[in-house]
Scaffold this active site. Sequence first.
Site, mmCIF file in Angstrom:
data_model
loop_
_atom_site.group_PDB
_atom_site.id
_atom_site.type_symbol
_atom_site.label_atom_id
_atom_site.label_comp_id
_atom_site.label_asym_id
_atom_site.label_seq_id
_atom_site.Cartn_x
_atom_site.Cartn_y
_atom_site.Cartn_z
ATOM 1 N N ASN A 73 18.204 2.623 -39.064
ATOM 2 C CA ASN A 73 17.682 1.090 -38.707
ATOM 3 C C ASN A 73 18.656 0.794 -37.591
ATOM 4 O O ASN A 73 19.721 0.223 -37.960
ATOM 5 C CB ASN A 73 18.001 0.222 -39.997
ATOM 6 C CG ASN A 73 17.023 -1.052 -39.582
ATOM 7 O OD1 ASN A 73 17.158 -1.482 -38.252
ATOM 8 N ND2 ASN A 73 17.126 -1.997 -40.513
ATOM 9 N N HIS A 99 12.424 -0.320 -40.241
ATOM 10 C CA HIS A 99 13.028 -1.792 -40.276
ATOM 11 C C HIS A 99 12.383 -2.535 -41.373
ATOM 12 O O HIS A 99 11.388 -2.389 -41.783
ATOM 13 C CB HIS A 99 12.273 -2.173 -38.781
ATOM 14 C CG HIS A 99 12.565 -1.424 -37.668
ATOM 15 N ND1 HIS A 99 13.835 -1.813 -37.018
ATOM 16 C CD2 HIS A 99 11.974 -0.403 -37.044
ATOM 17 C CE1 HIS A 99 13.742 -0.878 -35.882
ATOM 18 N NE2 HIS A 99 12.960 -0.122 -36.096
HETATM 19 C C1 DQA Z 1 15.460 -5.031 -37.826
HETATM 20 C C2 DQA Z 1 14.356 -5.568 -36.493
HETATM 21 C C3 DQA Z 1 15.276 -5.855 -35.387
HETATM 22 O O1 DQA Z 1 14.411 -6.505 -34.427
HETATM 23 C C4 DQA Z 1 16.424 -6.707 -35.595
HETATM 24 O O2 DQA Z 1 17.065 -7.033 -34.408
HETATM 25 C C5 DQA Z 1 17.317 -6.355 -36.638
HETATM 26 C C6 DQA Z 1 16.676 -5.878 -37.983
HETATM 27 C C7 DQA Z 1 14.898 -4.820 -39.192
HETATM 28 O O3 DQA Z 1 15.142 -4.219 -39.949
HETATM 29 O O4 DQA Z 1 13.699 -5.562 -39.417
HETATM 30 O O5 DQA Z 1 18.355 -6.574 -36.999
HETATM 31 O O6 DQA Z 1 15.948 -3.659 -37.270
#
Ligand code: DQA
Length: 146
Positions: A73, A99
Amino acid sequence: MKILVINGPNINMLGIREVNIYGRDTYENLLNLIDKVAAEENIEIEEFQSNHEGDIVDKIQSVYKKVDGIVINPAAYTHTSVAILDSLKAVNIPTVEVHISKVSEREDFRQVNFIRNYSLKFFEGYGIEGYTKAIIYLKNYLKEQK
Ligand code: DQA
């Protein structure tokens, strides 16, 4: 079978940051979940989290020929980092992306995704359960490759 799970910036703030988006599970809850899946699926799993792009690149380079797969992630670096994409391509290790939130339904700037140019598969919007799905998917993929 060995899998490296990488989490990018602010994932260590889970349970504190924007709970309406990322939920109340903490980073510790996530690590416990990953350990449980590792034990159940009989996989060796290493966990790594960093808020620094170069440290993530260094970590990916350091596992060249040392792990069978990567679950990542990349958090905000998903949308900005050619360097992380290039390091994944360099080590050429099968990689699944996770994500926690449903990124595809969020802001326009999150619709740019560099990592997807390399990742085998993408899980989004399942909360921390997405990591379980990613690990099991990768395990099955790696078993098929053998
Ligand atoms: C994320 C989604 C990204 O856009 C965001 O910057 C994150 C977390 C997620 O796990 O949903 O920090 O990767």
